[in-house]
Design an enzyme around this catalytic site. Structure first.
Site, mmCIF file in Angstrom:
data_model
loop_
_atom_site.group_PDB
_atom_site.id
_atom_site.type_symbol
_atom_site.label_atom_id
_atom_site.label_comp_id
_atom_site.label_asym_id
_atom_site.label_seq_id
_atom_site.Cartn_x
_atom_site.Cartn_y
_atom_site.Cartn_z
ATOM 1 N N CYS A 54 8.899 -27.459 15.089
ATOM 2 C CA CYS A 54 7.592 -27.861 14.569
ATOM 3 C C CYS A 54 6.653 -28.252 15.715
ATOM 4 C CB CYS A 54 7.757 -28.985 13.554
ATOM 5 S SG CYS A 54 6.323 -29.182 12.461
ATOM 6 N N HIS A 153 12.197 -27.313 9.705
ATOM 7 C CA HIS A 153 13.000 -28.526 9.766
ATOM 8 C C HIS A 153 14.273 -28.286 8.958
ATOM 9 C CE1 HIS A 153 9.865 -31.173 11.448
ATOM 10 N NE2 HIS A 153 9.021 -30.462 10.730
#
Length: 219
Positions: A54, A153
């Site tokens: 991310c 994630h």
């Protein structure tokens, strides 16, 4: 696994992971000012694998464009670590989605289940390759040599990437992966719950708790 804040703590790891962050631009500046950016770049140049997730993925690219001030609160554009051929542009739109994907080489075939929650859109230059492919066929993330980045994630939760990554790291050191067996995140959590339950039962008079519950239910 070690969390580090200084170049001395970083040392000579087998793998560097840049995790997600809520303040990508500010944390990139901190990484730069602390000397960790230069240290990670040096490790990557020497062959140490680097994985960004991310915000960490965004930092690994060439530029981070926050011309609207959406991410950092004021308009600015920063150079990234330059380890991936990507460019990120921040917008007001936040992407929130559950995703499934399949990794590409050198971890080809690992099935991932995770989620995305981020502002910013990252584009890969022509010389880049995706880290994985989403279930709908969309390329996701980026890979270049020993550097990898993804928005997903939870990419280790299934255990499949964990197993392939461990095998790859062992192979890089000339070691065998024959005796390596990954444990899924779900199995790990269940084992921890069992340990917690055992500890509670050892410290609490469970029979008395049940009697109290029965008494309350009878009223």
């Amino acid at each position: 696994v070690r969390y580090v804040q200084t170049t001395r703590e970083l040392g000579a790891p087998d793998l560097v992971i840049l995790p997600g962050t809520k303040n990508t631009m500010d944390d990139l500046l901190w990484l730069r000012q602390s000397g960790l950016e230069a240290a990670v770049q040096k490790l990557a140049a020497g062959g140490t694998p680097v994985l960004g997730v991310c915000g960490g993925y965004q930092m690994l690219g060439e530029t981070l464009d926050d011309s609207t001030g959406t991410e950092s609160g004021h308009p600015q554009t920063l150079r990234g670590l330059g380890l991936l051929p990507t460019r990120t542009v921040f917008t007001n739109e936040k992407r929130r989605t559950q995703s499934t994907a399949t990794t590409a080489a050198p971890f080809a075939g690992a099935e991932l289940t995770g989620y995305e929650i981020h502002t910013g859109r990252t584009s890969i230059q022509e010389q880049g390759a995706p880290f994985c492919t989403l279930a709908d066929g969309t390329p996701e993330g980026a890979a270049a040599g020993n550097v990898f980045g993804t928005y997903l994630h939870g990419l280790f939760d299934t255990g499949e990437l964990t197993e392939k990554l461990a095998a790859w790291l062992l192979a890089c050191k000339g070691l065998s992966a024959a005796d390596v067996r990954a444990e899924s995140h779900a199995a790990y959590k269940e084992r921890q719950y069992d340990l917690l339950a055992d500890a509670v039962r050892a410290a609490v008079d469970i029979a008395a708790v049940y009697r109290a519950m029965d008494a309350c239910a009878a009223k």
